[in-house]
Design a protein around this motif. Structure first.
Motif, PDB file in Angstrom:
ATOM      1  N   LYS A  76       0.835  -1.200   0.000  1.00 29.06           N
ATOM      2  CA  LYS A  76       0.000   0.000   0.000  1.00 29.06           C
ATOM      3  C   LYS A  76       0.873   1.255   0.000  1.00 29.06           C
ATOM      4  O   LYS A  76       1.881   1.318   0.701  1.00 29.06           O
ATOM      5  N   HIS A  77       0.433   2.235  -0.795  1.00 28.73           N
ATOM      6  CA  HIS A  77       1.124   3.515  -0.895  1.00 28.73           C
ATOM      7  C   HIS A  77       0.116   4.638  -0.734  1.00 28.73           C
ATOM      8  O   HIS A  77      -0.930   4.632  -1.396  1.00 28.73           O
ATOM      9  N   GLY A  78       0.426   5.607   0.118  1.00 29.36           N
ATOM     10  CA  GLY A  78      -0.430   6.774   0.271  1.00 29.36           C
ATOM     11  C   GLY A  78      -0.479   7.568  -1.016  1.00 29.36           C
ATOM     12  O   GLY A  78       0.521   7.713  -1.718  1.00 29.36           O
ATOM     13  N   ALA A  79      -1.671   8.072  -1.341  1.00 34.12           N
ATOM     14  CA  ALA A  79      -1.861   8.911  -2.526  1.00 34.12           C
ATOM     15  C   ALA A  79      -2.598  10.166  -2.080  1.00 34.12           C
ATOM     16  O   ALA A  79      -3.587  10.077  -1.339  1.00 34.12           O
ATOM     17  N   HIS A  80      -2.104  11.303  -2.497  1.00 35.45           N
ATOM     18  CA  HIS A  80      -2.685  12.579  -2.063  1.00 35.45           C
ATOM     19  C   HIS A  80      -2.624  13.614  -3.167  1.00 35.45           C
ATOM     20  O   HIS A  80      -1.751  13.560  -4.030  1.00 35.45           O
ATOM     21  N   ILE A  81      -3.526  14.579  -3.086  1.00 35.38           N
ATOM     22  CA  ILE A  81      -3.413  15.774  -3.907  1.00 35.38           C
ATOM     23  C   ILE A  81      -2.729  16.810  -3.029  1.00 35.38           C
ATOM     24  O   ILE A  81      -3.132  17.026  -1.882  1.00 35.38           O
ATOM     25  N   HIS A  82      -1.679  17.425  -3.555  1.00 30.07           N
ATOM     26  CA  HIS A  82      -0.932  18.438  -2.817  1.00 30.07           C
ATOM     27  C   HIS A  82      -1.278  19.824  -3.364  1.00 30.07           C
ATOM     28  O   HIS A  82      -1.709  19.978  -4.503  1.00 30.07           O
TER      29      HIS A  82
ATOM     30  N   SER B 106       8.521  20.486  -3.677  1.00 33.08           N
ATOM     31  CA  SER B 106       7.989  21.707  -4.291  1.00 33.08           C
ATOM     32  C   SER B 106       6.465  21.675  -4.429  1.00 33.08           C
ATOM     33  O   SER B 106       5.840  22.704  -4.655  1.00 33.08           O
ATOM     34  N   ALA B 107       5.840  20.502  -4.247  1.00 34.03           N
ATOM     35  CA  ALA B 107       4.386  20.373  -4.327  1.00 34.03           C
ATOM     36  C   ALA B 107       3.699  20.847  -3.046  1.00 34.03           C
ATOM     37  O   ALA B 107       2.468  20.896  -2.987  1.00 34.03           O
ATOM     38  N   GLY B 108       4.474  21.196  -2.027  1.00 36.06           N
ATOM     39  CA  GLY B 108       3.896  21.682  -0.781  1.00 36.06           C
ATOM     40  C   GLY B 108       3.174  20.595  -0.006  1.00 36.06           C
ATOM     41  O   GLY B 108       3.358  19.406  -0.252  1.00 36.06           O
ATOM     42  N   GLY B 109       2.345  21.032   0.932  1.00 32.41           N
ATOM     43  CA  GLY B 109       1.594  20.098   1.773  1.00 32.41           C
ATOM     44  C   GLY B 109       0.309  19.637   1.101  1.00 32.41           C
ATOM     45  O   GLY B 109       0.011  19.993  -0.031  1.00 32.41           O
ATOM     46  N   HIS B 110      -0.447  18.863   1.858  1.00 28.46           N
ATOM     47  CA  HIS B 110      -1.719  18.353   1.334  1.00 28.46           C
ATOM     48  C   HIS B 110      -2.676  19.485   1.008  1.00 28.46           C
ATOM     49  O   HIS B 110      -2.748  20.478   1.725  1.00 28.46           O
ATOM     50  N   TRP B 111      -3.421  19.292  -0.049  1.00 30.92           N
ATOM     51  CA  TRP B 111      -4.460  20.239  -0.444  1.00 30.92           C
ATOM     52  C   TRP B 111      -5.629  20.065   0.519  1.00 30.92           C
ATOM     53  O   TRP B 111      -6.188  18.983   0.655  1.00 30.92           O
ATOM     54  N   ASN B 112      -5.957  21.151   1.227  1.00 26.76           N
ATOM     55  CA  ASN B 112      -6.972  21.069   2.270  1.00 26.76           C
ATOM     56  C   ASN B 112      -7.767  22.376   2.364  1.00 26.76           C
ATOM     57  O   ASN B 112      -7.718  23.065   3.383  1.00 26.76           O
ATOM     58  N   PRO B 113      -8.514  22.735   1.318  1.00 30.15           N
ATOM     59  CA  PRO B 113      -9.227  24.011   1.333  1.00 30.15           C
ATOM     60  C   PRO B 113     -10.342  24.092   2.374  1.00 30.15           C
ATOM     61  O   PRO B 113     -10.784  25.183   2.718  1.00 30.15           O
ATOM     62  N   THR B 114     -10.786  22.961   2.895  1.00 34.15           N
ATOM     63  CA  THR B 114     -11.885  22.947   3.869  1.00 34.15           C
ATOM     64  C   THR B 114     -11.390  22.872   5.314  1.00 34.15           C
ATOM     65  O   THR B 114     -12.205  22.815   6.237  1.00 34.15           O
ATOM     66  N   SER B 115     -10.070  22.847   5.505  1.00 35.42           N
ATOM     67  CA  SER B 115      -9.452  22.801   6.841  1.00 35.42           C
ATOM     68  C   SER B 115      -9.936  21.629   7.699  1.00 35.42           C
ATOM     69  O   SER B 115     -10.120  21.761   8.903  1.00 35.42           O
ATOM     70  N   HIS B 116     -10.104  20.479   7.065  1.00 32.97           N
ATOM     71  CA  HIS B 116     -10.473  19.260   7.802  1.00 32.97           C
ATOM     72  C   HIS B 116      -9.215  18.502   8.206  1.00 32.97           C
ATOM     73  O   HIS B 116      -8.147  18.701   7.623  1.00 32.97           O
ATOM     74  N   PRO B 117      -9.307  17.593   9.178  1.00 32.94           N
ATOM     75  CA  PRO B 117      -8.146  16.787   9.562  1.00 32.94           C
ATOM     76  C   PRO B 117      -7.816  15.751   8.480  1.00 32.94           C
ATOM     77  O   PRO B 117      -8.638  15.475   7.609  1.00 32.94           O
ATOM     78  N   HIS B 118      -6.617  15.186   8.562  1.00 38.28           N
ATOM     79  CA  HIS B 118      -6.207  14.127   7.645  1.00 38.28           C
ATOM     80  C   HIS B 118      -6.958  12.851   7.992  1.00 38.28           C
ATOM     81  O   HIS B 118      -7.281  12.601   9.143  1.00 38.28           O
ATOM     82  N   GLY B 119      -7.226  12.044   6.986  1.00 37.06           N
ATOM     83  CA  GLY B 119      -7.889  10.766   7.232  1.00 37.06           C
ATOM     84  C   GLY B 119      -8.313  10.077   5.959  1.00 37.06           C
ATOM     85  O   GLY B 119      -7.773  10.339   4.888  1.00 37.06           O
ATOM     86  N   PRO B 120      -9.304   9.222   6.068  1.00 37.34           N
ATOM     87  CA  PRO B 120      -9.797   8.496   4.889  1.00 37.34           C
ATOM     88  C   PRO B 120     -10.377   9.467   3.851  1.00 37.34           C
ATOM     89  O   PRO B 120     -10.735  10.591   4.185  1.00 37.34           O
ATOM     90  N   PRO B 121     -10.504   9.025   2.609  1.00 34.71           N
ATOM     91  CA  PRO B 121     -11.024   9.907   1.565  1.00 34.71           C
ATOM     92  C   PRO B 121     -12.549  10.081   1.644  1.00 34.71           C
ATOM     93  O   PRO B 121     -13.289   9.543   0.849  1.00 34.71           O
ATOM     94  N   ASP B 122     -13.006  10.832   2.649  1.00 41.78           N
ATOM     95  CA  ASP B 122     -14.432  11.106   2.780  1.00 41.78           C
ATOM     96  C   ASP B 122     -14.658  12.580   3.076  1.00 41.78           C
ATOM     97  O   ASP B 122     -13.706  13.353   3.170  1.00 41.78           O
TER      98      ASP B 122
END
Length: 174
Positions: A67-73, A85-101
């Motif tokens: 298994k490999h983590g996959a994220h949009i940065h 250079s891709a920066g951190g995780h894309w999180n426009p809604t300011s939610h915590p990290h977790g499952p894709p929901d």
């Protein structure tokens, strides 16, 4: 005269139908993932809009099995050798990290399972994602990143998923 009108209407309807079939009915964005951090991992990702949801199809090859983590940065820049250079995780809604929901980062894609042949596929849909509309939820201009390890789906901000082994900038397909 009636015959000419009927033929003209038929040709117009046919032209419209062919145009709609050619464009698939919704917006589309894609990226090609390039190896980073000394890995051999590559892949492609396609985001397709259908009605009120966007579906991601991610295909990876050349990765280590497991298994490999996959994220949009957040930054559409994969130029650094380690994809930092891709920066951190894309999180426009300011939610915590977790499952894709809906309760977690819009950039959380979970894990992609890679087989012994080094290949894996992940398919995921979200109503929150947008393609090319310029909103905070627009995937275009972000980076898609594959990590060296499994995302634990808990640890903020990145799921303790290790180095970035592949990266690609998401662009709207015209």
């Amino acid at each position: 005269m009636k015959k000419w009108v009927d033929v003209g209407v038929r040709e117009t309807v046919l032209s419209v139908a062919l145009a709609l079939a050619a464009c698939g009915g919704g917006a589309e964005a894609t990226t090609s993932l390039e190896s980073r951090s000394g890995s051999t991992t590559t892949g492609t990702a396609t985001f397709r809009e259908d009605g009120d949801q966007v579906t991601l199809t991610l295909e990876v090859s050349g990765a280590t099995p497991g298994k490999h983590g996959a994220h949009i940065h957040q930054i559409g820049d994969c130029s650094a050798p380690d994809a930092s250079s891709a920066g951190g995780h894309w999180n426009p809604t300011s939610h915590p990290h977790g499952p894709p929901d809906a309760e977690h980062h819009l950039g959380d894609l979970g894990n992609i399972e890679i087989g012994q042949d080094g290949k894996g596929t992940l398919k995921l849909s979200k109503t929150e994602w947008k393609i090319g509309d310029g909103s905070a939820n627009d995937v275009v201009g972000k980076a898609l990143v594959i990590h060296s390890g499994e995302d634990d789906l808990v640890t903020d901000p990145a799921g303790n998923s290790g180095s970035r082994v592949a990266c690609g900038v998401i662009a709207k397909k015209e």
